[in-house]
Motif scaffolding. Structure first.
Motif, PDB file in Angstrom:
ATOM      1  N   THR A  29     -28.515 -37.742  -9.919  1.00 28.79           N
ATOM      2  CA  THR A  29     -28.940 -37.608 -11.069  1.00 28.79           C
ATOM      3  C   THR A  29     -28.448 -37.816 -12.794  1.00 28.79           C
ATOM      4  OG1 THR A  29     -30.345 -36.101  -9.619  1.00 28.79           O
ATOM      5  CG2 THR A  29     -30.598 -35.858 -11.818  1.00 28.79           C
ATOM      6  N   ALA A  30     -26.754 -37.614 -12.934  1.00 33.35           N
ATOM      7  CA  ALA A  30     -26.041 -37.453 -13.677  1.00 33.35           C
ATOM      8  C   ALA A  30     -26.159 -38.673 -14.566  1.00 33.35           C
ATOM      9  CB  ALA A  30     -25.333 -36.872 -14.087  1.00 33.35           C
ATOM     10  N   LEU A  31     -25.788 -39.785 -13.271  1.00 36.29           N
ATOM     11  CA  LEU A  31     -25.668 -40.797 -14.012  1.00 36.29           C
ATOM     12  C   LEU A  31     -26.989 -41.326 -14.214  1.00 36.29           C
ATOM     13  CD1 LEU A  31     -23.641 -42.940 -13.943  1.00 36.29           C
ATOM     14  CD2 LEU A  31     -24.292 -43.388 -11.525  1.00 36.29           C
ATOM     15  N   LEU A  32     -28.571 -41.262 -13.955  1.00 35.31           N
ATOM     16  CA  LEU A  32     -29.011 -42.001 -13.597  1.00 35.31           C
ATOM     17  C   LEU A  32     -30.042 -41.210 -15.097  1.00 35.31           C
ATOM     18  CD1 LEU A  32     -30.898 -41.957 -10.440  1.00 35.31           C
ATOM     19  CD2 LEU A  32     -30.362 -44.181 -11.950  1.00 35.31           C
ATOM     20  N   LEU A  33     -29.641 -40.350 -15.426  1.00 33.57           N
ATOM     21  CA  LEU A  33     -30.146 -39.537 -16.758  1.00 33.57           C
ATOM     22  C   LEU A  33     -28.867 -40.093 -17.559  1.00 33.57           C
ATOM     23  CD1 LEU A  33     -30.495 -35.517 -16.198  1.00 33.57           C
ATOM     24  CD2 LEU A  33     -32.420 -37.606 -16.730  1.00 33.57           C
ATOM     25  N   GLY A  34     -28.169 -40.002 -17.747  1.00 27.02           N
ATOM     26  CA  GLY A  34     -26.883 -41.193 -18.836  1.00 27.02           C
ATOM     27  C   GLY A  34     -27.456 -42.002 -19.120  1.00 27.02           C
ATOM     28  N   ILE A  35     -27.815 -43.558 -18.078  1.00 22.09           N
ATOM     29  CA  ILE A  35     -28.363 -44.248 -17.814  1.00 22.09           C
ATOM     30  C   ILE A  35     -29.872 -44.697 -18.641  1.00 22.09           C
ATOM     31  CG2 ILE A  35     -29.537 -46.617 -16.868  1.00 22.09           C
ATOM     32  CD1 ILE A  35     -27.722 -46.380 -14.495  1.00 22.09           C
ATOM     33  N   VAL A  39     -30.755 -46.349 -22.180  1.00 21.93           N
ATOM     34  CA  VAL A  39     -31.849 -47.452 -22.186  1.00 21.93           C
ATOM     35  C   VAL A  39     -32.769 -47.005 -23.061  1.00 21.93           C
ATOM     36  CG1 VAL A  39     -33.904 -48.299 -20.748  1.00 21.93           C
ATOM     37  CG2 VAL A  39     -31.961 -48.170 -20.026  1.00 21.93           C
ATOM     38  N   MET A  40     -33.758 -45.513 -23.133  1.00 24.11           N
ATOM     39  CA  MET A  40     -34.458 -45.077 -24.655  1.00 24.11           C
ATOM     40  C   MET A  40     -33.914 -45.476 -25.799  1.00 24.11           C
ATOM     41  SD  MET A  40     -36.484 -42.283 -22.555  1.00 24.11           S
ATOM     42  CE  MET A  40     -34.926 -41.379 -22.105  1.00 24.11           C
ATOM     43  N   ALA A  41     -32.622 -45.441 -25.398  1.00 24.13           N
ATOM     44  CA  ALA A  41     -32.044 -44.779 -27.160  1.00 24.13           C
ATOM     45  C   ALA A  41     -32.459 -46.885 -27.438  1.00 24.13           C
ATOM     46  CB  ALA A  41     -30.402 -45.026 -27.458  1.00 24.13           C
ATOM     47  N   ALA A  42     -32.167 -47.190 -26.611  1.00 21.07           N
ATOM     48  CA  ALA A  42     -31.939 -49.125 -27.801  1.00 21.07           C
ATOM     49  C   ALA A  42     -32.878 -49.691 -26.931  1.00 21.07           C
ATOM     50  CB  ALA A  42     -30.728 -49.816 -25.926  1.00 21.07           C
ATOM     51  N   LEU A  43     -33.899 -49.424 -26.398  1.00 25.94           N
ATOM     52  CA  LEU A  43     -35.686 -49.678 -26.152  1.00 25.94           C
ATOM     53  C   LEU A  43     -36.410 -48.820 -26.506  1.00 25.94           C
ATOM     54  CD1 LEU A  43     -34.872 -52.304 -23.162  1.00 25.94           C
ATOM     55  CD2 LEU A  43     -34.517 -53.244 -25.349  1.00 25.94           C
ATOM     56  N   PRO A  44     -36.823 -48.055 -27.719  1.00 27.94           N
ATOM     57  CA  PRO A  44     -37.400 -47.238 -27.811  1.00 27.94           C
ATOM     58  C   PRO A  44     -38.884 -47.536 -27.197  1.00 27.94           C
ATOM     59  CG  PRO A  44     -36.931 -48.429 -30.044  1.00 27.94           C
ATOM     60  CD  PRO A  44     -35.814 -48.451 -29.021  1.00 27.94           C
ATOM     61  N   GLU A  45     -39.072 -49.385 -28.122  1.00 23.12           N
ATOM     62  CA  GLU A  45     -40.938 -49.290 -27.576  1.00 23.12           C
ATOM     63  C   GLU A  45     -41.163 -49.481 -26.225  1.00 23.12           C
ATOM     64  OE1 GLU A  45     -38.025 -52.886 -27.483  1.00 23.12           O
ATOM     65  OE2 GLU A  45     -38.369 -50.803 -29.235  1.00 23.12           O
ATOM     66  N   GLU A  46     -39.939 -49.233 -25.243  1.00 20.12           N
ATOM     67  CA  GLU A  46     -40.029 -49.648 -24.046  1.00 20.12           C
ATOM     68  C   GLU A  46     -41.417 -48.349 -23.558  1.00 20.12           C
ATOM     69  OE1 GLU A  46     -40.853 -52.308 -21.954  1.00 20.12           O
ATOM     70  OE2 GLU A  46     -39.736 -53.461 -23.719  1.00 20.12           O
ATOM     71  N   HIS A  65     -37.909 -49.746 -17.074  1.00 17.23           N
ATOM     72  CA  HIS A  65     -37.493 -47.826 -16.529  1.00 17.23           C
ATOM     73  C   HIS A  65     -37.568 -48.141 -14.732  1.00 17.23           C
ATOM     74  CE1 HIS A  65     -41.445 -48.328 -18.732  1.00 17.23           C
ATOM     75  NE2 HIS A  65     -40.290 -48.489 -18.872  1.00 17.23           N
ATOM     76  N   ALA A  66     -36.852 -48.974 -14.360  1.00 12.83           N
ATOM     77  CA  ALA A  66     -35.945 -48.526 -13.009  1.00 12.83           C
ATOM     78  C   ALA A  66     -35.111 -47.184 -12.657  1.00 12.83           C
ATOM     79  CB  ALA A  66     -35.421 -49.820 -12.367  1.00 12.83           C
ATOM     80  N   TRP A  67     -34.665 -47.353 -13.724  1.00 17.35           N
ATOM     81  CA  TRP A  67     -33.410 -46.137 -14.117  1.00 17.35           C
ATOM     82  C   TRP A  67     -34.314 -44.464 -13.488  1.00 17.35           C
ATOM     83  CZ3 TRP A  67     -34.189 -42.345 -16.735  1.00 17.35           C
ATOM     84  CH2 TRP A  67     -34.828 -42.533 -18.202  1.00 17.35           C
ATOM     85  N   PHE A  68     -35.368 -44.842 -14.320  1.00 21.93           N
ATOM     86  CA  PHE A  68     -36.505 -43.722 -13.857  1.00 21.93           C
ATOM     87  C   PHE A  68     -36.863 -43.514 -12.970  1.00 21.93           C
ATOM     88  CE2 PHE A  68     -40.811 -41.484 -14.176  1.00 21.93           C
ATOM     89  CZ  PHE A  68     -40.448 -40.444 -14.622  1.00 21.93           C
ATOM     90  N   TYR A  69     -37.744 -44.806 -12.222  1.00 26.72           N
ATOM     91  CA  TYR A  69     -37.543 -44.509 -10.716  1.00 26.72           C
ATOM     92  C   TYR A  69     -36.515 -44.982  -9.641  1.00 26.72           C
ATOM     93  CZ  TYR A  69     -41.490 -47.572 -13.455  1.00 26.72           C
ATOM     94  OH  TYR A  69     -42.141 -47.940 -14.298  1.00 26.72           O
ATOM     95  N   LEU A  70     -35.640 -44.770  -9.634  1.00 25.98           N
ATOM     96  CA  LEU A  70     -34.518 -43.987  -8.698  1.00 25.98           C
ATOM     97  C   LEU A  70     -34.066 -42.488  -9.431  1.00 25.98           C
ATOM     98  CD1 LEU A  70     -32.246 -46.589  -9.593  1.00 25.98           C
ATOM     99  CD2 LEU A  70     -33.605 -46.697  -7.332  1.00 25.98           C
ATOM    100  N   LEU A  71     -34.855 -42.655 -10.253  1.00 26.13           N
ATOM    101  CA  LEU A  71     -34.847 -40.822 -10.343  1.00 26.13           C
ATOM    102  C   LEU A  71     -34.977 -40.035 -10.200  1.00 26.13           C
ATOM    103  CD1 LEU A  71     -32.831 -38.403 -11.786  1.00 26.13           C
ATOM    104  CD2 LEU A  71     -34.352 -38.378 -13.888  1.00 26.13           C
ATOM    105  N   VAL A  72     -36.449 -40.711  -9.726  1.00 26.59           N
ATOM    106  CA  VAL A  72     -37.729 -39.852  -9.275  1.00 26.59           C
ATOM    107  C   VAL A  72     -36.990 -39.591  -7.296  1.00 26.59           C
ATOM    108  CG1 VAL A  72     -40.349 -39.629  -8.607  1.00 26.59           C
ATOM    109  CG2 VAL A  72     -38.831 -40.252 -10.476  1.00 26.59           C
ATOM    110  N   ALA A  73     -37.061 -40.882  -7.414  1.00 25.07           N
ATOM    111  CA  ALA A  73     -36.856 -41.105  -5.692  1.00 25.07           C
ATOM    112  C   ALA A  73     -35.272 -40.003  -5.002  1.00 25.07           C
ATOM    113  CB  ALA A  73     -36.384 -42.194  -5.088  1.00 25.07           C
ATOM    114  N   VAL A  74     -34.550 -39.547  -6.145  1.00 23.73           N
ATOM    115  CA  VAL A  74     -33.649 -39.388  -5.853  1.00 23.73           C
ATOM    116  C   VAL A  74     -33.192 -37.444  -5.962  1.00 23.73           C
ATOM    117  CG1 VAL A  74     -30.996 -38.580  -7.508  1.00 23.73           C
ATOM    118  CG2 VAL A  74     -31.853 -40.933  -6.311  1.00 23.73           C
ATOM    119  N   LEU A  75     -34.297 -37.130  -7.384  1.00 20.56           N
ATOM    120  CA  LEU A  75     -34.383 -35.853  -7.170  1.00 20.56           C
ATOM    121  C   LEU A  75     -35.695 -35.262  -5.857  1.00 20.56           C
ATOM    122  CD1 LEU A  75     -35.325 -35.396 -10.807  1.00 20.56           C
ATOM    123  CD2 LEU A  75     -33.309 -34.477 -10.027  1.00 20.56           C
TER     124      LEU A  75
END
Length: 327
Positions: A29-35, A39-46, A65-75
């Protein structure tokens, strides 16, 4: 000869309720939130989520948004692991005949974690923006059915002159007519429904509330909806507007009447310094606008906040049940 290995189902359950899986989920969870932060800072329009709103990730799917989908699965796995661990702990504690509060405290902490996850889920999927609200010296309607007005504003500044904090005294009137004074500040919103509906301070400002008018060399001052006398005439300020099609310039609409009440010409509007000639040639000049403190608030519906409050209370309860001394 029967195998000494436990059944496959038993091995799966052992992994799902293991402490190691919970630790792995926490680290992931900590790793995916960091990623995600990168990503959101580099690609704010996404994706541009508003506070805890995550629907933007779902309405416009993207591999970024793969990091977010993985985060949902991990949570989800973390929630399942916590549930199974809690149930296992409760069962073993009950069978062992342990009834003291300290033994049950870890289960209360686990429950608080699950409620906090539910709060994020509810807020992320059902939360929404509810528009902007401008408050001034007169009562204005709020989205939750109440009314409010600004009594005063105090601003603290940094040494360089920039704003550090804004504290505004706001009077809130309920539908039954009862009133209460509350303070609104940055990180101190006006709330109702256990935090379900929030009015978040965006900035403080000055709201035009009246005008100082000169008629035939004499001046007077009137609030919007009021009148004053100048140059032997009644000046009725019908309304004031902070801006309009003419630009971001406040104007005052007014009508001039003779002492007998007969209007002299049609109503007109002026901005500071502008003038208007009456039918008899008398000049009407708007000397300046009068203003009062005002607030611009952002309305937000956050249904996950009551659950977050329950999670906080459970953490406090678990801490008390631990029975430790801090003194």
């Amino acid at each position: 000869m029967p195998s000494d290995q436990p059944p496959r189902e038993g091995r799966v359950m052992a992994v799902l309720r293991s402490q190691g899986l919970g630790v792995a989920c926490g680290l992931a969870t900590a790793l995916l939130l960091g990623i995600g932060s990168i990503v959101m800072a580099a690609l704010p329009e996404e994706a541009s989520p508003q506070m805890d709103d995550v629907r933007s990730f779902l309405t416009d799917p993207s591999w970024r948004h793969a990091w977010f989908y993985l985060l949902v699965a991990v949570l989800a796995v973390h929630a399942l692991n916590t549930t199974l661990c809690t149930w296992d702990h409760l069962a073993r504690t009950w069978r062992a005949g342990q009834r003291n509060a300290r033994t049950w405290a870890p289960s209360v902490f686990h429950l608080a974690f699950l409620v906090a996850l539910a709060a994020h889920g509810v807020g992320g999927l059902l939360g929404r923006e509810a528009g902007m609200v401008r408050l001034g010296p007169d009562f204005s309607p709020l989205p939750d059915g109440r009314e409010a007005r600004v009594l005063g504003v105090e601003t603290d500044h940094h040494p360089d002159g920039s704003t550090r904090q804004v504290r505004a005294a706001v009077e809130v009137r309920a539908p039954d007519g009862s009133t209460a004074e509350q303070e609104v500040s940055y990180n101190g919103p006006l709330s109702s429904g256990l935090g379900t509906d929030l009015l978040i301070l965006v900035r403080d400002a000055r709201m035009p509330t009246g005008a100082r008018v000169e008629v035939g060399g004499e001046s007077c001052e009137a609030r919007a909806g009021g009148s004053c006398l100048a140059g032997g005439r009644e000046v009725l300020v019908t309304r004031v507007q902070p801006s309009g099609p003419w630009g971001d310039v406040p104007v005052a609409w007014m009508r001039i009447s003779r002492p007998d009440g007969e209007a002299e010409g049609a109503s007109f509007f002026l901005w500071s310094g502008a003038s208007h000639s009456l039918p008899d040639g008398t000049d009407v000049r708007l000397l300046d606008m009068t203003s009062s403190p005002a607030l611009l608030l952002r309305a937000r519906h956050a249904p996950g906040n009551p659950l977050a409050l329950v999670a906080a209370l459970l953490i406090a309860l678990g801490t008390v049940m631990m029975g430790r001394r801090w003194a």
